[in-house]
Write a protein that holds these residues in place. Structure first.
Motif, PDB file in Angstrom:
ATOM      1  N   VAL A   1      31.852 -10.137  11.988  1.00 20.56           N
ATOM      2  CA  VAL A   1      32.903 -10.895  11.853  1.00 20.56           C
ATOM      3  C   VAL A   1      32.931 -12.007  10.811  1.00 20.56           C
ATOM      4  O   VAL A   1      31.828 -12.601  10.510  1.00 20.56           O
ATOM      5  CB  VAL A   1      32.740 -11.898  13.132  1.00 20.56           C
ATOM      6  N   ILE A   2      34.112 -12.066  10.161  1.00 20.93           N
ATOM      7  CA  ILE A   2      34.286 -12.922   8.991  1.00 20.93           C
ATOM      8  C   ILE A   2      35.179 -13.943   9.250  1.00 20.93           C
ATOM      9  O   ILE A   2      36.214 -13.868   9.606  1.00 20.93           O
ATOM     10  CB  ILE A   2      34.422 -12.187   7.676  1.00 20.93           C
ATOM     11  N   ASN A   3      34.629 -15.261   9.064  1.00 17.21           N
ATOM     12  CA  ASN A   3      35.412 -16.401   9.504  1.00 17.21           C
ATOM     13  C   ASN A   3      35.761 -16.896   7.970  1.00 17.21           C
ATOM     14  O   ASN A   3      35.075 -17.322   7.137  1.00 17.21           O
ATOM     15  CB  ASN A   3      34.800 -17.658  10.019  1.00 17.21           C
ATOM     16  N   LEU A   4      37.172 -16.767   7.772  1.00 13.07           N
ATOM     17  CA  LEU A   4      37.530 -16.962   6.376  1.00 13.07           C
ATOM     18  C   LEU A   4      38.705 -18.527   6.572  1.00 13.07           C
ATOM     19  O   LEU A   4      39.847 -18.118   7.196  1.00 13.07           O
ATOM     20  CB  LEU A   4      38.621 -15.977   6.036  1.00 13.07           C
ATOM     21  N   PHE A   5      38.246 -19.548   6.345  1.00 10.07           N
ATOM     22  CA  PHE A   5      38.668 -20.840   6.676  1.00 10.07           C
ATOM     23  C   PHE A   5      39.418 -21.391   5.085  1.00 10.07           C
ATOM     24  O   PHE A   5      38.701 -21.981   4.512  1.00 10.07           O
ATOM     25  CB  PHE A   5      37.701 -21.785   7.379  1.00 10.07           C
TER      26      PHE A   5
ATOM     27  N   LEU B   1      37.492  -8.760   1.315  1.00 11.42           N
ATOM     28  CA  LEU B   1      36.546  -8.898   2.433  1.00 11.42           C
ATOM     29  C   LEU B   1      36.775  -7.718   3.421  1.00 11.42           C
ATOM     30  O   LEU B   1      35.744  -7.051   3.909  1.00 11.42           O
ATOM     31  CB  LEU B   1      37.208 -10.162   3.039  1.00 11.42           C
ATOM     32  N   ALA B   2      37.951  -6.914   3.394  1.00 15.60           N
ATOM     33  CA  ALA B   2      38.132  -5.947   4.244  1.00 15.60           C
ATOM     34  C   ALA B   2      37.376  -4.982   3.482  1.00 15.60           C
ATOM     35  O   ALA B   2      37.068  -3.714   4.680  1.00 15.60           O
ATOM     36  CB  ALA B   2      39.727  -5.564   4.279  1.00 15.60           C
ATOM     37  N   ALA B   3      37.269  -4.730   2.433  1.00 14.34           N
ATOM     38  CA  ALA B   3      36.601  -3.667   1.918  1.00 14.34           C
ATOM     39  C   ALA B   3      34.837  -3.527   2.214  1.00 14.34           C
ATOM     40  O   ALA B   3      34.465  -2.276   1.976  1.00 14.34           O
ATOM     41  CB  ALA B   3      36.641  -3.612   0.375  1.00 14.34           C
ATOM     42  N   MET B   4      34.446  -4.902   2.811  1.00 16.75           N
ATOM     43  CA  MET B   4      33.053  -4.873   3.154  1.00 16.75           C
ATOM     44  C   MET B   4      33.097  -4.164   4.795  1.00 16.75           C
ATOM     45  O   MET B   4      32.089  -4.531   5.319  1.00 16.75           O
ATOM     46  CB  MET B   4      32.518  -6.158   3.035  1.00 16.75           C
ATOM     47  N   ASN B   5      34.281  -3.962   5.497  1.00 18.63           N
ATOM     48  CA  ASN B   5      34.195  -3.325   6.726  1.00 18.63           C
ATOM     49  C   ASN B   5      33.888  -4.285   7.753  1.00 18.63           C
ATOM     50  O   ASN B   5      32.963  -3.902   8.907  1.00 18.63           O
ATOM     51  CB  ASN B   5      33.538  -2.119   6.754  1.00 18.63           C
ATOM     52  N   PRO B   6      34.248  -5.502   7.689  1.00 17.21           N
ATOM     53  CA  PRO B   6      34.103  -6.286   8.957  1.00 17.21           C
ATOM     54  C   PRO B   6      34.968  -5.752  10.074  1.00 17.21           C
ATOM     55  O   PRO B   6      35.915  -5.153   9.929  1.00 17.21           O
ATOM     56  CB  PRO B   6      34.708  -7.748   8.525  1.00 17.21           C
ATOM     57  N   HIS B   7      34.559  -6.035  11.313  1.00 17.38           N
ATOM     58  CA  HIS B   7      35.298  -5.787  12.330  1.00 17.38           C
ATOM     59  C   HIS B   7      36.561  -6.625  12.665  1.00 17.38           C
ATOM     60  O   HIS B   7      37.520  -6.175  13.217  1.00 17.38           O
ATOM     61  CB  HIS B   7      34.551  -5.448  13.834  1.00 17.38           C
ATOM     62  N   VAL B   8      36.191  -7.819  12.645  1.00 24.57           N
ATOM     63  CA  VAL B   8      37.165  -8.893  12.845  1.00 24.57           C
ATOM     64  C   VAL B   8      37.050  -9.963  11.749  1.00 24.57           C
ATOM     65  O   VAL B   8      36.077 -10.303  11.170  1.00 24.57           O
ATOM     66  CB  VAL B   8      36.843  -9.607  13.953  1.00 24.57           C
ATOM     67  N   LEU B   9      38.204 -10.277  11.185  1.00 27.96           N
ATOM     68  CA  LEU B   9      38.541 -11.273  10.109  1.00 27.96           C
ATOM     69  C   LEU B   9      39.434 -12.581  10.893  1.00 27.96           C
ATOM     70  O   LEU B   9      40.275 -11.995  11.199  1.00 27.96           O
ATOM     71  CB  LEU B   9      39.481 -10.778   9.095  1.00 27.96           C
ATOM     72  N   VAL B  10      38.654 -13.683  10.889  1.00 24.05           N
ATOM     73  CA  VAL B  10      39.424 -14.818  11.457  1.00 24.05           C
ATOM     74  C   VAL B  10      39.801 -15.917  10.307  1.00 24.05           C
ATOM     75  O   VAL B  10      39.101 -16.046   9.706  1.00 24.05           O
ATOM     76  CB  VAL B  10      38.070 -15.607  12.333  1.00 24.05           C
ATOM     77  N   ILE B  11      41.132 -15.985  10.450  1.00 21.84           N
ATOM     78  CA  ILE B  11      41.546 -16.622   9.264  1.00 21.84           C
ATOM     79  C   ILE B  11      42.339 -18.037   9.695  1.00 21.84           C
ATOM     80  O   ILE B  11      43.241 -17.840  10.534  1.00 21.84           O
ATOM     81  CB  ILE B  11      42.626 -15.640   8.602  1.00 21.84           C
TER      82      ILE B  11
ATOM     83  N   GLU C   1      49.678  -6.017   7.178  1.00 24.60           N
ATOM     84  CA  GLU C   1      50.363  -5.060   6.496  1.00 24.60           C
ATOM     85  C   GLU C   1      49.447  -4.496   5.688  1.00 24.60           C
ATOM     86  O   GLU C   1      49.899  -3.118   5.319  1.00 24.60           O
ATOM     87  CB  GLU C   1      51.313  -5.437   5.584  1.00 24.60           C
ATOM     88  N   TYR C   2      48.553  -5.031   5.176  1.00 24.73           N
ATOM     89  CA  TYR C   2      47.760  -4.224   3.956  1.00 24.73           C
ATOM     90  C   TYR C   2      46.278  -3.931   4.703  1.00 24.73           C
ATOM     91  O   TYR C   2      45.596  -2.918   4.170  1.00 24.73           O
ATOM     92  CB  TYR C   2      47.480  -5.373   2.938  1.00 24.73           C
ATOM     93  N   LEU C   3      45.904  -4.819   5.529  1.00 29.32           N
ATOM     94  CA  LEU C   3      44.537  -4.358   5.997  1.00 29.32           C
ATOM     95  C   LEU C   3      44.128  -3.763   7.317  1.00 29.32           C
ATOM     96  O   LEU C   3      44.400  -4.150   8.435  1.00 29.32           O
ATOM     97  CB  LEU C   3      43.491  -5.552   6.143  1.00 29.32           C
ATOM     98  N   LYS C   4      44.473  -2.105   7.003  1.00 33.37           N
ATOM     99  CA  LYS C   4      44.569  -1.578   8.141  1.00 33.37           C
ATOM    100  C   LYS C   4      43.485  -1.332   9.108  1.00 33.37           C
ATOM    101  O   LYS C   4      43.569  -0.946  10.512  1.00 33.37           O
ATOM    102  CB  LYS C   4      45.319  -0.044   7.915  1.00 33.37           C
ATOM    103  N   ASN C   5      42.265  -1.675   8.771  1.00 35.78           N
ATOM    104  CA  ASN C   5      41.043  -1.188   9.684  1.00 35.78           C
ATOM    105  C   ASN C   5      40.427  -2.549  10.069  1.00 35.78           C
ATOM    106  O   ASN C   5      39.196  -2.409  10.708  1.00 35.78           O
ATOM    107  CB  ASN C   5      40.360  -0.258   8.944  1.00 35.78           C
ATOM    108  N   THR C   6      41.173  -3.638   9.924  1.00 33.24           N
ATOM    109  CA  THR C   6      40.213  -4.918  10.399  1.00 33.24           C
ATOM    110  C   THR C   6      41.440  -5.697  11.365  1.00 33.24           C
ATOM    111  O   THR C   6      42.463  -5.914  11.193  1.00 33.24           O
ATOM    112  CB  THR C   6      40.112  -5.809   9.179  1.00 33.24           C
ATOM    113  N   ALA C   7      40.613  -6.029  12.543  1.00 34.72           N
ATOM    114  CA  ALA C   7      41.230  -6.918  13.496  1.00 34.72           C
ATOM    115  C   ALA C   7      41.462  -8.166  12.915  1.00 34.72           C
ATOM    116  O   ALA C   7      40.361  -8.697  12.387  1.00 34.72           O
ATOM    117  CB  ALA C   7      40.468  -6.866  14.916  1.00 34.72           C
ATOM    118  N   LEU C   8      42.559  -8.830  12.994  1.00 30.09           N
ATOM    119  CA  LEU C   8      42.575 -10.308  12.612  1.00 30.09           C
ATOM    120  C   LEU C   8      42.902 -11.242  13.636  1.00 30.09           C
ATOM    121  O   LEU C   8      43.631 -11.016  14.619  1.00 30.09           O
ATOM    122  CB  LEU C   8      44.015 -10.303  11.659  1.00 30.09           C
TER     123      LEU C   8
END
Ligand code: NCD
Length: 314
Positions: free
Chosen positions: A51-55, A100-110, A123-130
């Motif tokens: 999980v990446i938290n991007l604040f 960040l998505a290229a590092m394959n996180p499962h979830v990106l919290v923004i 629209e761009y990060l197809k393999n990451t849940a947001l």
């Protein structure tokens, strides 16, 4: 990759969710509460997930609760704040997201100051849940899920109850998300604010609007107080002075008493004591403020678990 639970690929906003999805997350959060209070606060539900938290905006409660939620469920959690990210070097939001998505996180919290950031990135990060952890004045879905769990625990069924939201409605993503949730979940929202802090056409949300706080008290079950978000204001002309704002729109003991014995008090935090709420109310028996914080961890556990297609709480 397991399918996300409850048909939730992302969590963009309450406006994107069904009643069933909201209830499922709240109920799952309810199941996680015990894990947060027992001696060993760890389960393996999200082991192997990242999980990446991007604040991009300040946060104490939301960021920390996502971090604790992930860690208690054994996910690897990484925190990035705007002040230390490459956006400071001129990188665009899209490039940061794609990096960040290229590092394959499962979830990106923004969290971002611009409305629609998560929808845009999806629209761009197809393999990451947001997960939208607050986008400008637009939506703050996990805060509303937190509030609904808190109400479930302390008030019971919210159906038909009246929540009176007071303060800076224009700038509040929390108010907006509650106005949307009320329609879906069957509670009533009253709005109280000076005209300068009301969004135009607020009536389209189906809320009752009051300019006088005292007139809105009777019949209120939950008083939901908001901070005046000076960081989103372009002038300081929205009200005459802090003292006058507190007089007209601050919650004090007298107003709480006028609302009736059953009335509970909520605030998403951070509170500005002496402005929208007095200390004797903030620290009173009727205040659910710290329960909201506690339940925020449980609800974020549910949100992460759902998006990761994860198992039952253990
Ligand atoms: C709120 C937010 O960020 O929208 N806080 C929170 O997430 N708990 C409200 C606020 O900042 O006033």
């Amino acid at each position: 990759m397991p399918e996300p639970l409850f048909g939730l690929k992302h969590i963009f906003g309450i406006g994107h969710m069904t009643r069933q999805q909201i209830e499922s997350l709240v109920n799952m959060g309810d199941d996680f509460i015990d894990l947060n209070t027992r001696d060993l606060r760890k389960a393996s539900t999200l082991k192997g997930k990242t999980v990446i938290n991007l604040f991009f905006e300040n946060s104490t409660r939301t960021r920390t609760s996502f971090e604790i939620a992930g860690k208690r469920l054994s996910a690897d959690v990484i925190n990035i704040s705007a002040s230390t990210s490459a956006t400071k070097k001129g990188e665009s939001l899209l490039d940061t997201g794609q990096t960040l998505a290229a590092m394959n996180p499962h979830v990106l919290v923004i969290r971002h100051s611009v409305a629609g950031t998560c929808e845009f990135l999806s629209e761009y990060l197809k393999n990451t849940a947001l997960i939208n952890a607050g986008d400008g004045s637009h939506e703050h879905p996990t805060q509303i899920l937190t509030d609904l769990l808190t109400l479930k625990r302390s008030v019971g069924d919210i159906q038909g109850k009246t929540m009176t939201i007071v303060g800076d409605i224009t700038n509040s993503r929390v108010a907006r998300s509650h106005m949307l949730a009320a329609k879906i979940m069957g509670y009533k929202v009253r709005i109280v604010a000076p005209k300068t802090l009301l969004p135009s056409q607020v009536e389209r949300y189906g809320c009752e609007v009051f300019y006088n706080f005292d007139e809105a008290l009777q019949g209120t079950d939950i008083l939901y107080m908001l901070r005046v978000q000076t960081e989103r204001m372009t002038t300081n002309c929205y009200f005459p002075s802090v003292r006058e704002y507190h007089e007209a729109y601050g919650l004090n003991r007298k107003r709480l008493k006028a609302a009736g014995d059953h009335c509970m008090v909520m605030h998403p935090g951070p509170m500005n004591r002496g402005v929208e709420i007095s200390s004797d109310v903030a620290d009173s028996m009727e205040s659910l403020v710290l329960k909201q914080v506690e339940h925020g961890v449980a609800v974020r556990m549910a949100a992460l678990t759902a998006l990761c297609g994860g198992g039952e709480p253990s």
